[in-house]
Design a protein around this motif. Structure first.
Motif, PDB file in Angstrom:
ATOM      1  N   GLY A 352      25.744  74.312  41.749  1.00 50.19           N
ATOM      2  CA  GLY A 352      24.636  74.698  40.860  1.00 50.19           C
ATOM      3  C   GLY A 352      23.305  74.160  41.357  1.00 50.19           C
ATOM      4  O   GLY A 352      22.291  74.863  41.336  1.00 50.19           O
ATOM      5  N   ILE A 353      23.308  72.922  41.836  1.00 52.94           N
ATOM      6  CA  ILE A 353      22.064  72.330  42.350  1.00 52.94           C
ATOM      7  C   ILE A 353      21.592  73.120  43.575  1.00 52.94           C
ATOM      8  O   ILE A 353      20.405  73.438  43.714  1.00 52.94           O
ATOM      9  N   GLN A 359      15.030  78.261  44.131  1.00 50.87           N
ATOM     10  CA  GLN A 359      13.747  78.546  43.480  1.00 50.87           C
ATOM     11  C   GLN A 359      13.046  77.282  43.007  1.00 50.87           C
ATOM     12  O   GLN A 359      12.052  77.365  42.284  1.00 50.87           O
ATOM     13  N   ALA A 360      13.578  76.130  43.339  1.00 50.72           N
ATOM     14  CA  ALA A 360      12.959  74.885  42.870  1.00 50.72           C
ATOM     15  C   ALA A 360      13.188  73.811  43.927  1.00 50.72           C
ATOM     16  O   ALA A 360      14.209  73.838  44.626  1.00 50.72           O
ATOM     17  N   ARG A 361      12.245  72.895  44.037  1.00 54.55           N
ATOM     18  CA  ARG A 361      12.458  71.832  45.024  1.00 54.55           C
ATOM     19  C   ARG A 361      13.087  70.630  44.321  1.00 54.55           C
ATOM     20  O   ARG A 361      12.871  70.424  43.108  1.00 54.55           O
ATOM     21  N   VAL A 362      13.867  69.862  45.060  1.00 56.58           N
ATOM     22  CA  VAL A 362      14.473  68.677  44.460  1.00 56.58           C
ATOM     23  C   VAL A 362      13.404  67.583  44.383  1.00 56.58           C
ATOM     24  O   VAL A 362      12.882  67.134  45.397  1.00 56.58           O
ATOM     25  N   LEU A 387      14.812  68.792  39.381  1.00 61.46           N
ATOM     26  CA  LEU A 387      14.188  69.793  40.245  1.00 61.46           C
ATOM     27  C   LEU A 387      12.835  70.190  39.677  1.00 61.46           C
ATOM     28  O   LEU A 387      12.547  69.932  38.495  1.00 61.46           O
ATOM     29  N   GLN A 388      12.034  70.814  40.502  1.00 63.22           N
ATOM     30  CA  GLN A 388      10.703  71.209  40.068  1.00 63.22           C
ATOM     31  C   GLN A 388      10.509  72.662  40.488  1.00 63.22           C
ATOM     32  O   GLN A 388      10.515  72.962  41.688  1.00 63.22           O
ATOM     33  N   ASP A 394       8.384  82.394  38.766  1.00 65.24           N
ATOM     34  CA  ASP A 394       9.374  82.590  39.814  1.00 65.24           C
ATOM     35  C   ASP A 394      10.724  81.966  39.440  1.00 65.24           C
ATOM     36  O   ASP A 394      11.529  81.683  40.302  1.00 65.24           O
ATOM     37  N   GLY A 395      10.927  81.744  38.146  1.00 62.03           N
ATOM     38  CA  GLY A 395      12.066  80.895  37.795  1.00 62.03           C
ATOM     39  C   GLY A 395      13.249  81.594  37.191  1.00 62.03           C
ATOM     40  O   GLY A 395      13.849  81.108  36.236  1.00 62.03           O
TER      41      GLY A 395
END
Ligand code: NAP
Length: 526
Positions: A352-353, A359-362, A387-388, A394-395
């Protein structure tokens, strides 16, 4: 070490073994097998019939208040063995003491709550819903609605994360209503439910047949449902759909309550300044929700919505707090977060991560993952991971994928309307929390989020230290959410009893209806 035993099921009034050793239940801290569960070969058709015929009849020989008293006795029997439940929860669920508190003390507290409010319902065995009203020119011809306990059995199918609370929050309302319980805990953690039910059976509290337990796979359980039965399910949305589509449910019009997964959001209000009390309360709550039960709560915060101009400061504050959380063996008092439930769950969280990372940076993940008193190879440990999202527009993955572990994503918003719209993009969630010092904004948020959420927590600084938490379900309030969350409703005080009653419109003469309503009890207003 003694060999792990195969847990028996309690059906048709006796303990029965499956015809094989069965599935392994593990200790997620070290990967060892602690028990097995098998339902192979058990006669579930006869077991359901026994619950209906013996349990239902026995339970409804007495009224609401007497059944409420039984709930009080169950709470006492469970409280007497509290240490044992803590031990099992640590061994089979990897729970810290704080994690277990929600499950075990939550079970006892919920039973006591229903014992207390149920006592006020007296000897009645039916619910009144308003007073008789005239229906025709003849004023004596009237109509009224009443609720009559279901004639069948309540099948309670539960998720792995709350083997205690999931069992008793459902059973309390069902037993109070006069409907026997057939509990099916998730196999991976059914040990706690099994020993809790054994304690209640040994204490001889409930009439014969009023509680049954199936350890292991559901097999053909749903094929034998009948008119008058009910299914209350908690678990993933996919399984919920399978249950709704099962022949037993469809062909007999069996009512189903679904409590499924959810992409709960916490919103930081546009007015909240960096370093303010509200900001601190917000950060603390996000961290608590991510780490309590290693994020394995259906109500846990998955999406952290913050004004774009606060994104950096909020992300840094959450990351700093997460870096202080010690992860490891829940037996060690220093540990703030234990493992997830097993290796399969760890794999699912890690996948999942990876998917969210598209679409997200850690923004935070322990690079040097030092466990306290535990071995990362043997145990099912996952670092808390923040995450960010790069951009709120875009999420889509963040709004669609529930990662059931210590994982949340910060999503920036540019206007309050956009924040409400992002929260709704979860497709229907169990809980949202909103942190602000502006009461007009909080009130607006409650309405804006109300039709896509089951519960909205509004936190201004006056309740910053006293509120019960974003993810904590209370027996007096509704639990459930629309859409993806399943569309179900549980608890909500005595109102949860309606699920276990057939509402019937009764027509007749004024005196006849007055006598019927006189024997029923009107539930207090919520
Ligand atoms: P799950 O895989 O859906 O399993 C839930 C329960 O359904 C288990 O007892 C399972 O039995 C049983 N089951 C599976 N297939 C079935 C079928 N075809 N017919 C009848 N029963 C069936 O969920 P989980 O992994 O245990 O729990 C995690 C999920 O539950 C998460 O998505 C979480 O969000 C959700 N959850 C929701 C709430 C809520 O209140 N909304 C609360 C807690 C968790 P076996 O274990 O024997 O397979």
């Amino acid at each position: 070490m003694a060999e792990a035993k195969t847990l028996q099921s309690y059906i048709s009034g006796k303990w029965q073994s499956g015809a094989e050793r069965g599935s392994a239940l593990v200790n997620p801290t070290d990967g060892s097998t602690v028990a097995y569960a098998s339902s192979k070969g058990l006669d579930l058709k006869s077991a359901l019939h026994y619950s209906r015929r013996v349990g239902g009849a026995e339970l409804r020989k007495i009224g609401y208040a007497q059944r409420a008293a039984l709930l009080g006795k169950i709470a006492d029997a469970l409280a007497a063995k509290r240490e044992r439940w803590y031990e099992i929860s640590r061994i089979n669920s990897g729970n810290t003491k704080a994690d277990t508190g929600i499950d075990v003390d939550g079970s006892i507290g919920t039973l006591k709550y229903f014992a207390k409010i149920g006592a006020a319902l007296g000897d009645a065995n039916s619910l009144a819903d308003g007073a008789p009203a005239r229906l025709a020119r003849d004023a004596n011809f009237q109509g009224v609605h009443i609720g009559v306990p279901l004639s069948g059995v309540a099948v309670h199918i539960n998720a792995f994360n709350f083997p205690g609370w999931g069992l008793w929050e459902k059973a309390a309302v069902s037993l109070l209503s006069g409907v026997p319980v057939f509990a099916k805990p998730a196999t991976s953690t059914c040990w706690l439910a099994q020993e809790m039910i054994a304690a209640v059976v040994d204490a001889n509290i409930l009439p014969d047949g009023s509680i049954s337990l199936l350890c292991g796979s559901p097999n053909d359980l749903l094929d034998h449902l009948q008119m008058g039965d009910a299914v209350a399910f908690t678990g993933s949305a996919d399984t919920g759909q399978q249950i709704k589509q099962s022949a037993g449910v469809r062909e007999h019009g069996v009512r189903v309550n679904i409590e499924a997964d959810s992409l709960n959001a916490a919103l930081l209000g546009p007015d909240v300044a960096d370093g303010s009390a509200s900001m601190n309360y917000f950060v603390r709550e996000v961290v608590r929700e991510m780490t309590l039960k290693a994020g394995q709560k259906c109500t846990a915060i998955r999406r952290v919505l913050v004004p774009a101009e606060r994104e950096k400061a909020t992300t840094e504050a959450i990351a700093a707090a997460l870096s202080q959380v010690k992860v490891g063996n829940p037996e060690n008092a220093e540990v703030g977060m234990g493992p997830v439930v097993n290796a399969a769950q760890r794999k699912s969280v890690e996948e999942g991560i990876r998917t969210l990372s598209k679409q997200a940076r850690v923004a935070y993940q322990a690079s040097d993952f030092k466990l306290v008193d535990a071995d990362a190879q043997a145990g099912a440990f996952v670092s808390p991971t923040l995450l960010q999202a790069q951009d709120s527009s875009d999420g889509s993955i963040v709004n669609e994928l529930e990662v059931f572990g210590p994982v949340a994503t910060v999503v920036p918003y540019k206007s309050k309307e956009e924040a409400f719209a992002i929260a709704r993009r979860g497709g229907g969630s169990l809980a949202a929390s909103v942190f602000s010092e502006d009461s007009a904004y909080l009130a607006e948020a409650a309405i804006a989020l109300g039709n896509s959420h089951g519960r909205v927590l509004l936190v201004d600084p006056s309740i910053g230290d006293s509120h019960t938490g974003h993810g904590i379900v209370l027996p007096s309030l509704l639990h459930g959410g629309p859409g993806r969350a399943g569309g179900g409703e549980e608890l909500g005080g005595l109102h949860g009893m309606w699920f276990y009653h057939q509402r019937v419109a009764v027509q007749g003469s004024g005196p006849t209806l007055a006598a019927i309503v006189g024997r029923a009890v009107e539930l207090p207003k919520a």
